[in-house]
Each structure stands twice: as structure tokens, then as C-alpha cells.
Design a protein around this motif. Structure first.
Motif, PDB file in Angstrom:
ATOM      1  N   ILE A 169       0.734  -1.270   0.380  1.00  0.00           N
ATOM      2  CA  ILE A 169       0.362  -0.159   0.354  1.00  0.00           C
ATOM      3  C   ILE A 169       0.646   1.217  -0.043  1.00  0.00           C
ATOM      4  N   ILE A 170       1.786   1.208   0.810  1.00  0.00           N
ATOM      5  CA  ILE A 170       2.979   2.649   1.002  1.00  0.00           C
ATOM      6  C   ILE A 170       3.646   2.333  -0.236  1.00  0.00           C
ATOM      7  N   PHE A 171       3.774   0.826  -1.129  1.00  0.00           N
ATOM      8  CA  PHE A 171       4.890   1.671  -2.099  1.00  0.00           C
ATOM      9  C   PHE A 171       3.481   2.198  -3.412  1.00  0.00           C
ATOM     10  N   ALA A 172       2.454   2.041  -3.252  1.00  0.00           N
ATOM     11  CA  ALA A 172       1.726   2.464  -5.001  1.00  0.00           C
ATOM     12  C   ALA A 172       1.147   3.652  -4.250  1.00  0.00           C
ATOM     13  N   THR A 173       0.940   4.373  -3.044  1.00  0.00           N
ATOM     14  CA  THR A 173       1.263   5.628  -2.754  1.00  0.00           C
ATOM     15  C   THR A 173       1.832   6.093  -3.085  1.00  0.00           C
ATOM     16  N   GLY A 200      -1.522   7.571  14.386  1.00  0.00           N
ATOM     17  CA  GLY A 200      -1.117   6.327  13.908  1.00  0.00           C
ATOM     18  C   GLY A 200      -0.723   6.868  12.172  1.00  0.00           C
ATOM     19  N   PRO A 201       0.069   6.195  11.977  1.00  0.00           N
ATOM     20  CA  PRO A 201       1.152   6.807  10.867  1.00  0.00           C
ATOM     21  C   PRO A 201       0.443   7.315   9.523  1.00  0.00           C
ATOM     22  N   PHE A 202      -0.540   6.265   9.373  1.00  0.00           N
ATOM     23  CA  PHE A 202      -0.924   6.328   7.583  1.00  0.00           C
ATOM     24  C   PHE A 202      -2.347   7.672   8.066  1.00  0.00           C
ATOM     25  N   ALA A 203      -2.941   7.901   9.028  1.00  0.00           N
ATOM     26  CA  ALA A 203      -4.076   8.961   8.904  1.00  0.00           C
ATOM     27  C   ALA A 203      -2.816  10.599   8.897  1.00  0.00           C
ATOM     28  N   VAL A 204      -1.440  10.014   9.529  1.00  0.00           N
ATOM     29  CA  VAL A 204      -0.820  11.660   8.945  1.00  0.00           C
ATOM     30  C   VAL A 204      -0.287  11.756   7.240  1.00  0.00           C
ATOM     31  N   MET A 205       0.271  10.573   7.151  1.00  0.00           N
ATOM     32  CA  MET A 205       0.952   9.984   5.603  1.00  0.00           C
ATOM     33  C   MET A 205      -0.599  10.837   4.878  1.00  0.00           C
ATOM     34  N   ARG A 206      -1.738  10.124   5.157  1.00  0.00           N
ATOM     35  CA  ARG A 206      -3.397  10.924   3.895  1.00  0.00           C
ATOM     36  C   ARG A 206      -3.819  13.072   4.826  1.00  0.00           C
ATOM     37  N   VAL A 236       0.559  22.798 -10.383  1.00  0.00           N
ATOM     38  CA  VAL A 236      -1.103  21.821 -10.495  1.00  0.00           C
ATOM     39  C   VAL A 236      -0.724  20.869 -11.110  1.00  0.00           C
ATOM     40  N   VAL A 237      -0.096  20.568 -11.612  1.00  0.00           N
ATOM     41  CA  VAL A 237       0.257  19.315 -12.358  1.00  0.00           C
ATOM     42  C   VAL A 237       0.670  18.046 -10.378  1.00  0.00           C
ATOM     43  N   ASP A 238       1.469  18.986  -9.676  1.00  0.00           N
ATOM     44  CA  ASP A 238       1.890  17.786  -8.864  1.00  0.00           C
ATOM     45  C   ASP A 238       1.283  17.760  -7.957  1.00  0.00           C
ATOM     46  N   GLY A 239       0.552  18.959  -7.344  1.00  0.00           N
ATOM     47  CA  GLY A 239      -0.378  19.240  -6.317  1.00  0.00           C
ATOM     48  C   GLY A 239      -1.336  17.955  -6.366  1.00  0.00           C
ATOM     49  N   LEU A 240      -2.204  17.594  -7.630  1.00  0.00           N
ATOM     50  CA  LEU A 240      -2.895  17.144  -8.285  1.00  0.00           C
ATOM     51  C   LEU A 240      -2.536  15.710  -8.193  1.00  0.00           C
ATOM     52  N   THR A 241      -1.053  15.279  -8.131  1.00  0.00           N
ATOM     53  CA  THR A 241      -0.921  13.821  -8.152  1.00  0.00           C
ATOM     54  C   THR A 241      -1.120  13.391  -6.702  1.00  0.00           C
ATOM     55  N   SER A 242      -0.461  15.004  -5.227  1.00  0.00           N
ATOM     56  CA  SER A 242      -0.331  14.413  -3.852  1.00  0.00           C
ATOM     57  C   SER A 242      -1.242  14.181  -3.765  1.00  0.00           C
ATOM     58  N   LEU A 243      -2.758  14.388  -4.351  1.00  0.00           N
ATOM     59  CA  LEU A 243      -4.108  14.468  -3.753  1.00  0.00           C
ATOM     60  C   LEU A 243      -4.554  13.568  -4.095  1.00  0.00           C
ATOM     61  N   ALA A 244      -4.021  12.573  -5.950  1.00  0.00           N
ATOM     62  CA  ALA A 244      -4.406  11.457  -6.470  1.00  0.00           C
ATOM     63  C   ALA A 244      -3.311   9.965  -4.958  1.00  0.00           C
ATOM     64  N   ALA A 245      -2.749  10.402  -4.934  1.00  0.00           N
ATOM     65  CA  ALA A 245      -1.805   9.861  -3.848  1.00  0.00           C
ATOM     66  C   ALA A 245      -2.596   8.871  -2.485  1.00  0.00           C
ATOM     67  N   ALA A 246      -3.491  10.327  -2.087  1.00  0.00           N
ATOM     68  CA  ALA A 246      -4.176  10.539  -0.686  1.00  0.00           C
ATOM     69  C   ALA A 246      -5.475   9.513  -0.812  1.00  0.00           C
ATOM     70  N   ALA A 247      -6.010   9.820  -2.295  1.00  0.00           N
ATOM     71  CA  ALA A 247      -7.103   8.726  -2.751  1.00  0.00           C
ATOM     72  C   ALA A 247      -7.103   7.329  -2.852  1.00  0.00           C
ATOM     73  N   VAL A 248      -5.375   7.169  -3.284  1.00  0.00           N
ATOM     74  CA  VAL A 248      -4.325   5.911  -3.217  1.00  0.00           C
ATOM     75  C   VAL A 248      -4.425   4.783  -2.248  1.00  0.00           C
ATOM     76  N   LEU A 249      -4.403   5.532  -0.795  1.00  0.00           N
ATOM     77  CA  LEU A 249      -4.310   5.505   0.418  1.00  0.00           C
ATOM     78  C   LEU A 249      -5.062   4.630   0.747  1.00  0.00           C
ATOM     79  N   THR A 250      -6.537   5.988   0.900  1.00  0.00           N
ATOM     80  CA  THR A 250      -7.067   5.619   1.510  1.00  0.00           C
ATOM     81  C   THR A 250      -8.437   4.382   1.162  1.00  0.00           C
ATOM     82  N   ILE A 251      -8.398   4.280  -0.626  1.00  0.00           N
ATOM     83  CA  ILE A 251      -9.055   3.153  -1.300  1.00  0.00           C
ATOM     84  C   ILE A 251      -8.250   1.708  -1.157  1.00  0.00           C
ATOM     85  N   LEU A 252      -7.088   2.094  -1.075  1.00  0.00           N
ATOM     86  CA  LEU A 252      -6.168   1.004  -0.325  1.00  0.00           C
ATOM     87  C   LEU A 252      -6.721  -0.072   1.070  1.00  0.00           C
ATOM     88  N   LEU A 253      -6.503   0.871   1.799  1.00  0.00           N
ATOM     89  CA  LEU A 253      -6.538   0.871   3.303  1.00  0.00           C
ATOM     90  C   LEU A 253      -8.314   0.046   3.438  1.00  0.00           C
TER      91      LEU A 253
END
Length: 416
Positions: A17-21, A76-82, A170-187
Motif C-alpha cells: 500500500i505504501i509502495f503504491a502511494t 497512526g502513521p497512515f492518518a498522518v500520511m493521508r 498544479v500537476v504536482d498538487g493533483l498527483t499528491s491528492l491522487a496519492a491520498a486517494a490511492v492510500l484511502t482506497i487501498l486501506l
């Protein structure tokens, strides 16, 4: 048939999960590498002032790491990551709207504060959910994701910069938001049985973090931890010469083109992608002290030999040497911190460890360039070598810790 990657089979799902994020997040990381160019070419900030933005970023990361680490122990570390990924994404989208340099500087500092909170959270999550034998491989897997992503982000950023510098943020920001979404979905997709352990584990871990050690036992009073952080700070300052004295020495003093300097990082990245995970799997049963001494010594030799290297082959050889030092030192160093951290305080120790990286980023490049200009390449690279040797000696004097088992409660701290 021998398979050097076979040690990855038993890694917990949280590692992947961390790898994908990390992969999604780093594949979009392009604003920071182009920050100085953005300020000078787009915002027309003088180069002498533009460098302050990098310093502001480093200081922000240095300040936030200890607090983020303690927060990991509580929520929890995942909450901080998100939270880190979400706030980073929002801030990056806002930064191009600012045009006054003081405001940009303030936003850059805030950007580092929220973005670098993810570093101790990631290290805490990786080491809390893996066995002592798996930790080096797990950390190497995450570094693989980081390096794969970083091979994409800056390259895409270079293309976007020719179209629009603000688009990088803008692109960097959108991918950060996408990573947060990936983390949430996988968890949320993990086994529902684990979610009941999450709620129990979070309560127990919070209680543990509040009772395991009072003010007299804070991390900065742990002599072994402080000694190790000092050694890693020296090693980090040596390593950061790849962004400090090394490009100046290669381009200005040895008269090679900037493209050659860039190709050296291709060598570095290819070695990491191909060898770091198998290398750390093979060294899983090495003692921390033995592996750290080897990694730090290779880092010292690789950068120290730069003062003797003048040909293309010799310079490339030094990069290969310090890359092996990097591949050993950083994963093993993180595993070492996990083993010396008291129960329930892994995040706190990882936060302090993370702050050494930010400090080396602030001090290392500046000190290297200043020494190169003042004392010349021979003395400067000799000093780098000695600094690496001092770090190696400090680690040699440390006691080998007793490894902590998997922290099931910390593993459960991943609210979905």
C-alpha cells in the motif's frame, strides 16, 4: 533457480500500500526540482534570493519531522500520511497564485511542513508492520517506488516547464491528492477483519505512547539514538554533495557538460532500481552495525575519491561506489532506528531521524560549495572523506540493539 527477489513474498500488505502511494506521489513530484527556475524565470526573482526558497523548504522539513513523528504515535502513521498528502496537494495548487516573494517564501515553508510530515509517517508505518528480518527489504521496496517515481516526475516536469511553469505546481498538487486517494482506497480494501483490530489497536497504542517514558526519556536524551543521528547527519551531509559541490566541481572545475552530470544520476537510479531490493534481502541477517559501517564507508570512499577522479570512467566509478553506500546505509539506518525505539514511540524516533535528513539538506550543499571555493577540491573532498570516516567510527562504537517484533497495534493504526 536463484531468485534474488524471493524475499518479497512474505511482506505485509501495508508495505505494498505504501509502495503504491509513494509511486503515485513521486511520479508527480516536479515542483521542487524546478522551484529555483520557477522563481527566477517566471517570477523574476533574483537568483541570490531564489536560493532562500530551498533553505526555507529544508528548514520547514527539519522543524516538522519531530512533531509529525509524535503525531504518528498518537493517531497512526497512515492518518498522518493521508493528511500530509492532502494538504500538500492543496498548497501546491495555491502557490502559483502568489506573486510577492515573501508570500511565496512563506508558502514554501508551509509546503515543507506538511509535505515532510509524510517521511517519518512512512518510515514508522513500514517498520511497525514488518518483522526485523523484513524491515530492510520493506524500506528498500519503498525507496524503489520513490526512485521509479522520481525518474518520471522531473522528466515530465521538464516538458511541462516549456509550456507553463505554474502547471508544474498544479500537476504536482493533483498527483499528491491522487496519492491520498490511492492510500484511502487501498486501506479500505483490506480485510474487514483487520478493521476491528484497528479500533482496538489505536486505543492501546495511544495509551502506550502516553505511558512509555516521561520527559526524562525523550528521544534527545537517548545517547545511543543521538550518537546514531549524529553519524547519519554526517553521512547525509556527505551524500548531499551530489547536489552541492559535485555539480560545481564536475562542470566548473573539470569542464564537463551539465548533461554529463545528469547522466551520472541515471547511473545512480538504474543501480538503485535494479539492485537495492535484492541487496537488502541478501543482507537481511547482517547485524545493523556491520551493514551501517560498510554503507557509510562506501559513501565516504565514493565521494572522497571524487577529488582523485578526472576521467569519465573514474567519475562514474565513484558514483557506483557511493550508490552502493546509499543503498545500504539508508534502509539499514531506518531499520536500526525501529529497533532502538521504545514500544509505542517508533514515530517519535523516526521523526527525529527524519529531521537529520532535512538538516543535512540545509547544511550539506552550502558547506560543500563554500569549502570547495575556499580550500579547493583536494582539501574539500578530503574533508568529505574524513567526515564519512568519523560517521563510520561512531557507528562502530554503538551497541547492536535487540530487534523489536512486529507491532500489531501500530499495524492496525490505519483508519479507513
Amino acid at each position: 533457480m536463484f531468485n534474488p527477489w524471493r524475499g518479497l513474498r512474505g511482506l505485509p500488505s501495508d508495505v505494498w500500500i505504501i509502495f503504491a502511494t509513494s509511486l503515485v506521489n513521486r511520479a508527480g513530484m516536479m515542483a521542487l526540482p524546478f522551484l529555483v527556475l520557477y522563481l527566477t524565470k517566471y517570477q523574476h526573482v533574483p537568483a541570490s534570493l531564489a536560493g532562500l526558497a530551498i533553505s526555507a523548504y529544508g528548514i520547514g522539513g527539519m522543524i516538522t519531522a519531530p512533531f509529525a513523528g509524535r503525531l504518528c504515535d498518537r493517531i497512526g502513521p497512515f492518518a498522518v500520511m493521508r493528511g500530509s498528502l492532502t494538504l500538500t496537494g492543496l498548497l501546491l495548487i495555491v502557490i502559483p497564485l502568489a506573486h510577492a516573494f515573501p508570500l511565496i517564501l512563506a508558502l514554501t515553508f508551509c509546503w515543507a511542513v506538511v509535505a515532510d510530515a509524510a517521511r517519518p509517517a512512512t518510515m514508522s508505518a513500514l517498520t511497525s508492520t514488518t518483522s526485523p528480518e523484513q524491515r530492510k527489504a520493506a524500506i528498500a521496496v519503498n525507496r524503489l517506488a520513490v526512485n521509479l517515481g522520481m525518474s518520471i516526475g522531473p522528466a515530465v516536469g521538464g516538458l511541462l516547464a516549456t509550456i507553463s511553469f505554474p502547471l508544474l505546481f498544479v500537476v504536482d498538487g493533483l498527483t499528491s491528492l491522487a496519492a491520498a486517494a490511492v492510500l484511502t482506497i487501498l486501506l479500505r480494501s483490506r480485510d474487514r477483519a483487520a478493521s476491528s483490530v484497528v479500533r482496538v489497536g489505536r486505543t492501546e497504542t495511544v495509551a502506550n505512547s502516553r505511558t512509555s517514558g516521561g520527559p526524562s526519556h525523550v528521544v534527545w536524551r537517548d545517547r545511543r539514538a543521538v550518537s546514531f543521528y549524529f553519524a547519519m547527519l554526517l553521512t547525509g551531509m556527505v551524500f548531499m554533495q551530489n547536489q552541492g559541490a559535485m555539480p560545481l566541481y564536475i562542470v566548473r572545475d573539470l569542464h564537463y557538460r551539465e548533461s554529463f552530470y545528469g547522466l551520472l544520476f541515471v547511473v545512480n537510479t538504474l543501480l538503485i532500481v535494479a539492485l537495492e531490493v535484492p541487496l537488502n534481502i541478501a543482507m537481511a541477517h547482517w547485524s545493523h552495525r556491520r551493514a551501517l559501517m560498510l554503507g557509510m564507508l562506501l559513501t565516504a570512499i565514493g565521494f572522497g575519491a571524487m577529488g582523485l577522479a578526472h576521467s569519465v570512467g573514474a567519475i562514474a566509478a565513484t558514483v557506483v561506489i557511493w550508490t552502493f553506500g546509499e543503498m545500504i546505509s539508508f534502509p539499514v539506518g531506518t531499520a536500526y532506528v525501529a529497533d532502538i525505539a521504545p514500544p509505542g514511540r517508533n514515530g517519535e524516533y523516526m521523526g527525529a531521524f527524519s529531521s537529520t535528513f532535512s538538516m543535512s539538506m540545509v547544511v550539506g550543499p552550502w558547506a560543500g560549495v563554500a569549502a570547495l571555493d575556499r580550500f579547493g577540491p583536494s582539501l574539500m573532498w578530503s574533508g568529505v572523506f574524513v567526515s564519512g570516516l568519523v560517521a563510520t567510527v561512531v557507528v562502530a562504537l554503538l551497541h547492536e540493539p535487540a530487534p523489536h517484533p512486529v507491532d500489531a497495534r501500530a499495524a492496525a493504526q490505519s483508519p479507513s
